[in-house]
Scaffold this active site. Structure first.
Site, PDB file in Angstrom:
ATOM      1  N   ASP A 200       0.830  -1.202   0.000  1.00 14.72           N
ATOM      2  CA  ASP A 200       0.000   0.000   0.000  1.00 14.72           C
ATOM      3  C   ASP A 200       0.873   1.264   0.000  1.00 14.72           C
ATOM      4  OD1 ASP A 200      -2.751   0.987   0.242  1.00 14.72           O
ATOM      5  OD2 ASP A 200      -2.090   1.805   2.161  1.00 14.72           O
ATOM      6  N   GLU A 262       2.091  -0.278  -4.868  1.00 16.40           N
ATOM      7  CA  GLU A 262       1.022   0.632  -5.295  1.00 16.40           C
ATOM      8  C   GLU A 262       1.660   1.963  -5.685  1.00 16.40           C
ATOM      9  OE1 GLU A 262      -3.130   2.859  -4.122  1.00 16.40           O
ATOM     10  OE2 GLU A 262      -1.564   2.605  -2.619  1.00 16.40           O
TER      11      GLU A 262
END
Ligand code: GLC
Length: 534
Positions: A200, A262
């Site tokens: 993330d 990401e």
């Protein structure tokens, strides 16, 4: 040398809260995923990525983690996780876990300790700073969810940094205890047989150390002040050492585990996607439906990563963006375009990430404001609708309560008629979006070993794109009128019901794409010959 399994793989993103509910509480869970994995296998994907399922107060639906070594009781237990992995591996599906290293929940033990006393040593694991003398936040950075990136600690005099919601305090990666803990977290899940991680906000972990104000510039066109986008708050060079270490950890398993960052901006990809750091980052194509814009976007992502060891990771959707059917025009028009977009991207070298429901042609769902739960909606007081519309639970069966997702009302309401898109309703219909996805993925799998990495764009009239990869020709008509193209060589349809004639004239309906196989080479193959408007 054989390619590692993830090269060219098709991944399917499972948003755990909305995939399948096994215990009828209206919320998806791990056993629900396990019992529906055949759907992913039948679709033709190679792997799943599951969004965070850790204990969490759910202020950002799992991206606020309060314990990295457990499963949220709403979603099941560690045993359920092991069962999911076992079943997935039986079905030859790999499983990526979502790791959230940029911030914890404010309910994580570390942060609770940090705010418990002004001299608590855990404060060094986050960013605490004094407000400005006038009482303003320590600097002018803003949160991606709206408002300042700083909040005053609950009791005490300082403020803490959060690039997202206030309930997601940013970790201080300059403190060695933080990288050390994340190595333990990686190993914990890898030892339980996870095949890798989606990381993330992967470029953000280290913040610039001086925590300086972001300078303003005067925009030469509007004359208005704007933030200096060259002032790097994140992307600090020290992050690369962390990923080198993570790669060593991943390589220590057999077969080596995979790291997907990401990171969307292709200009950043080359720094992170290197042989001793991450394997992949997302090439999200979100331009409006325009042939020129799509070609440029595809080329930018391809140019960012050249070389035999890596390729772009094509993505049209995830749990943070408006669903492609809606972005591309909505209704049957949007659905046609989304199907065409899939064929256009699936033919390119690289990996592909699909987001649950994309294979059903789901649209962004509308709902009353009172039902919305995304912190983006809540923090902007409704100015921005947020991401709930792409997170509405999946419809599995027609005519069942809540489209077969759950016997209880789902955590986000389903629009009326949602069950017409159910997996069961589409599975038997040859012209359904699901059937289209299955055919396209099967064609890709069948042809893949015959296709070179090289892509040759063909000469096409405005509004049409076409490229050749060895024997495969992919053509996509962005126009709202049919296109007729002349293509040399002998042709066969590779996926869709036949759209090419052996005569070499290809009829492309409006907003459609086709895969063709050249069974005989054209007389002169210089990439310029192939397509002309007919
Ligand atoms: C990522 C996630 C998003 C989340 C944010 C903060 O962008 O995809 O859902 O809100 O990080 O963790």
């Amino acid at each position: 040398m054989p390619q590692p399994w993830w090269r060219s793989a098709v991944f399917y993103q499972v948003y755990v809260r909305s995939f399948a509910d096994s215990d009828d509480d209206g919320i998806g869970d791990l056993p629900g995923i396990t019992s529906h994995l055949e759907h992913v296998r039948d679709l033709g994907a190679d792997a799943i990525w599951i969004t965070p399922f850790y204990p969490s107060p759910q202020k950002d639906h799992g991206y606020d983690v309060s314990d990295y070594f457990e499963v949220n009781p709403e979603y099941g237990t560690l045993d359920d996780f092991d069962g999911l992995l076992e079943r997935a591996h039986e079905l030859r599906l790999k499983v990526l876990v979502d790791i959230v290293p940029n911030h914890t929940s404010d309910q994580h033990d570390w942060f609770r300790a940090a705010v418990s006393a002004p001299d608590n040593s855990f404060r060094e694991r986050y960013h605490f700073a004094d407000p400005k003398p006038d009482g303003a936040p320590p600097n002018n950075w803003t949160s991606s969810f709206g408002g300042p990136a700083w909040s005053p600690e609950p009791a005490g005099k300082q403020w803490y940094l959060h690039l997202f919601a206030p309930e997601q305090p940013d970790l201080n990666w300059w403190n060695p205890a933080v990288p050390k803990e994340f190595e333990r977290i990686l190993e914990f899940w890898l030892d339980r047989s996870a095949d890798g991680f989606r990381i993330d906000v992967a470029a953000a972990l280290f913040k610039r150390r001086d925590l300086e104000d972001r300078p303003f510039l005067i925009d030469p066109i509007t004359g208005l002040p704007k933030f200096d986008s060259d002032f790097a708050i994140v992307d600090q060079p020290q992050l690369h050492d962390v990923y080198r270490r993570w790669r060593q950890i991943a390589n220590g398993y057999e077969p080596a585990r995979v790291l997907v960052g990401e990171i969307f901006d292709p200009r950043r990809h080359a720094k992170y996607i290197v042989p001793d750091q991450l394997h992949m980052a997302f090439a999200l194509i979100h331009q409006r439906w325009d042939a020129g814009l799509w070609r440029r976007s595809i080329e930018n992502s391809r140019r960012a990563l050249q070389g035999p060891g890596a390729g772009p990771t094509w993505t049209l959707a995830n749990h943070d963006v408006v669903r492609p059917v809606t972005r591309l025009g909505g209704g049957s028009l949007g659905r046609c375009r989304a199907r065409a977009a899939l064929l256009l991207l699936l033919g390119l070298p690289g990996q592909v990430f699909l987001y649950q429901g994309e294979e059903l042609g789901l649209e962004e769902a509308d709902m009353p404001d009172s039902a919305r739960q995304d912190p983006i909606f809540l923090r902007t007081e409704g100015r921005l609708k947020g991401r709930d519309g792409c997170r509405v639970p999946l419809p599995w069966r027609r005519g069942r309560p809540n489209a077969g997702f759950s016997n209880a009302n789902p955590w986000l309401p389903m629009p009326a008629g949602w069950d017409q898109f159910a997996v069961e309703a589409q599975a038997g219909a040859g012209d359904s979006t699901l059937a289209h996805f299955r055919r396209a993925l099967a064609a890709r799998r069948r042809l893949w070993n015959r296709l070179p990495e090289r892509v040759d764009w063909l000469h096409t009239p405005d509004g049409v794109l076409a490229y050749a990869r060895g024997p495969l020709v992919v053509a996509c008509n962005f126009l709202s009128r049919p296109a007729r193209l002349r293509l040399q060589g002998r042709l066969e349809a590779a996926s869709e019901p036949l759209v090419a004639e052996k005569t070499g004239i290809l009829h492309l309906p409006p907003n459609s794409a086709a895969w063709l196989l050249r069974v005989a080479r054209p007389r002169q193959a210089d990439g310029r010959e192939a397509l002309t408007s007919a």
